[in-house]
Motif scaffolding. Structure first.
Motif, PDB file in Angstrom:
ATOM      1  N   ARG A  60      -1.798   8.592   4.523  1.00  0.00           N
ATOM      2  CA  ARG A  60      -0.568   9.151   5.269  1.00  0.00           C
ATOM      3  C   ARG A  60       0.527   8.237   4.433  1.00  0.00           C
ATOM      4  NH1 ARG A  60       1.311  11.537   9.645  1.00  0.00           N
ATOM      5  NH2 ARG A  60       3.151  10.772  10.637  1.00  0.00           N
ATOM      6  N   SER A  61       0.169   6.801   4.443  1.00  0.00           N
ATOM      7  CA  SER A  61       1.316   5.905   3.778  1.00  0.00           C
ATOM      8  C   SER A  61       1.610   6.104   2.434  1.00  0.00           C
ATOM      9  CB  SER A  61       0.822   4.226   4.131  1.00  0.00           C
ATOM     10  OG  SER A  61      -0.605   4.372   3.191  1.00  0.00           O
ATOM     11  N   GLN A  62       0.651   6.444   1.784  1.00  0.00           N
ATOM     12  CA  GLN A  62       0.931   7.046   0.274  1.00  0.00           C
ATOM     13  C   GLN A  62       1.893   8.199   0.301  1.00  0.00           C
ATOM     14  OE1 GLN A  62      -2.930   7.295  -1.637  1.00  0.00           O
ATOM     15  NE2 GLN A  62      -2.253   5.697  -3.047  1.00  0.00           N
ATOM     16  N   TRP A  63       1.651   9.143   1.060  1.00  0.00           N
ATOM     17  CA  TRP A  63       2.407  10.461   1.137  1.00  0.00           C
ATOM     18  C   TRP A  63       3.888   9.895   1.509  1.00  0.00           C
ATOM     19  CZ3 TRP A  63       1.583  14.292  -1.373  1.00  0.00           C
ATOM     20  CH2 TRP A  63       0.408  14.820  -1.954  1.00  0.00           C
ATOM     21  N   GLU A  64       3.838   9.134   2.557  1.00  0.00           N
ATOM     22  CA  GLU A  64       5.302   8.731   3.097  1.00  0.00           C
ATOM     23  C   GLU A  64       5.998   8.117   2.064  1.00  0.00           C
ATOM     24  OE1 GLU A  64       4.352   6.480   6.722  1.00  0.00           O
ATOM     25  OE2 GLU A  64       4.176   8.191   8.093  1.00  0.00           O
ATOM     26  N   PHE A  65       5.339   7.139   1.163  1.00  0.00           N
ATOM     27  CA  PHE A  65       6.093   6.588   0.227  1.00  0.00           C
ATOM     28  C   PHE A  65       6.409   7.498  -0.810  1.00  0.00           C
ATOM     29  CE2 PHE A  65       5.927   4.133  -3.678  1.00  0.00           C
ATOM     30  CZ  PHE A  65       6.761   3.195  -3.413  1.00  0.00           C
ATOM     31  N   LEU A  66       5.717   8.470  -1.139  1.00  0.00           N
ATOM     32  CA  LEU A  66       5.912   9.382  -2.205  1.00  0.00           C
ATOM     33  C   LEU A  66       7.017   9.985  -1.776  1.00  0.00           C
ATOM     34  CD1 LEU A  66       5.240  11.022  -4.920  1.00  0.00           C
ATOM     35  CD2 LEU A  66       3.909  12.389  -3.442  1.00  0.00           C
ATOM     36  N   LEU A  67       7.321  10.598  -0.581  1.00  0.00           N
ATOM     37  CA  LEU A  67       8.295  11.391  -0.116  1.00  0.00           C
ATOM     38  C   LEU A  67       9.669  10.999   0.426  1.00  0.00           C
ATOM     39  CD1 LEU A  67       6.146  14.056   1.791  1.00  0.00           C
ATOM     40  CD2 LEU A  67       7.023  14.267  -0.391  1.00  0.00           C
ATOM     41  N   LYS A  68       9.720   9.494   0.063  1.00  0.00           N
ATOM     42  CA  LYS A  68      10.852   8.964   0.641  1.00  0.00           C
ATOM     43  C   LYS A  68      12.067   9.411  -0.122  1.00  0.00           C
ATOM     44  CE  LYS A  68       9.593   4.513   2.676  1.00  0.00           C
ATOM     45  NZ  LYS A  68       9.632   2.814   2.204  1.00  0.00           N
ATOM     46  N   PRO A  69      12.257   9.661  -1.460  1.00  0.00           N
ATOM     47  CA  PRO A  69      13.342  10.100  -2.168  1.00  0.00           C
ATOM     48  C   PRO A  69      13.681  11.585  -1.800  1.00  0.00           C
ATOM     49  CG  PRO A  69      11.818   9.107  -3.495  1.00  0.00           C
ATOM     50  CD  PRO A  69      11.160   9.393  -2.638  1.00  0.00           C
ATOM     51  N   PHE A  70      13.069  12.195  -1.152  1.00  0.00           N
ATOM     52  CA  PHE A  70      13.254  13.901  -0.938  1.00  0.00           C
ATOM     53  C   PHE A  70      14.274  13.856   0.330  1.00  0.00           C
ATOM     54  CE2 PHE A  70       9.316  13.610  -3.519  1.00  0.00           C
ATOM     55  CZ  PHE A  70       9.243  14.989  -4.036  1.00  0.00           C
TER      56      PHE A  70
END
Length: 247
Positions: free
Chosen positions: A222-232
């Protein structure tokens, strides 16, 4: 173990022969009917038990054989995060010659892609879930192609930015972010830091309607996905991410 299994199975067959006689007598004899019901339960439970033992025995023998073959072939066990199987990367190109029976699924997902009913969210995630080999990637490729090279101008112009990214077993956030940036037109990003990548991706996405395909996703960190999607968070309403996954 196999010898004992054969003996037990032989006894089970002998007991089963009594069933036909008992089936006739149970109609007039309540005691026989009660005995028959109990016997049937015992037979079914024993049968399941035998199947389980046989399966475990077969699996154990198979595993021992595979270990022997591993040594003969000179294979070694690798320690660490290296994937056990190198998977072939995918692209958005699709071979439609072997595609059958996906029209209904394609149409259903297409409606979701074209819908702006996002319930207050600027970004919708559409999951295509299934076991390996059922055609998740092919379905995503068909949808992506429809949006990229369609003769229908309204479809082609539905999204301002489009990108296809292959993810695979390990979610490498830095690599995926770079590939998304390249997909939306920024090719010179290999030497950027994570912060620069995030800021540049947010700038590139800002105010644009995005269609992104993330193919062959395995990680549920979850933490990796949240980090990846911040710019979106800067995308325009109606933006969509298609995720193909076996989970």
């Amino acid at each position: 173990m196999m010898r004992e299994l054969k003996k037990l199975k032989a006894r089970m067959r002998s007991v089963s022969k009594l069933l036909s006689d008992a089936e006739e007598k149970q109609i007039t004899d309540a005691a026989v009917k009660e005995w028959l019901d109990e016997l049937k339960d015992a037979v079914y439970q024993a049968d399941d038990f035998l199947d389980e033992i046989a399966y475990k025995s077969l699996r154990l023998n198979l595993e021992e054989e595979l270990v022997d073959q591993k040594d003969v072939l000179g294979l070694i066990e690798r320690i660490g995060g290296e994937p056990s199987l190198r998977r072939t990367p995918t692209t958005s190109l699709v071979d439609e010659s072997g595609v059958y029976g996906r029209a209904a699924e394609k149409e259903a997902i297409m409606k979701l892609l074209l819908s702006d009913d996002t319930k207050g969210q600027h970004l919708d995630v559409i999951l295509i879930v299934g076991m390996g080999g059922v055609g998740k990637t092919t379905l995503a490729q068909l949808l992506y192609k429809e949006m990229v090279v369609s003769n229908d101008r309204s479809l082609k112009s539905s999204f301002d930015l489009k990108a296809w990214v292959y993810v695979s077993e390990e979610l490498d956030v830095l690599k995926v972010t770079k590939n998304i940036l390249k997909g939306v037109g920024l090719m010179n990003c290999d030497n950027m830091t994570e912060d620069q990548l995030h800021c540049e991706l947010e700038r590139k996405l800002s105010g644009n309607k995005l269609l992104l395909v993330l193919d062959d996703v395995w990680s549920d960190n979850r933490s990796q996905w949240e980090f990846l999607l911040k710019p979106f968070m800067s995308v325009r309403q109606g933006s969509k991410i298609i995720v193909t996954t076996a989970q």
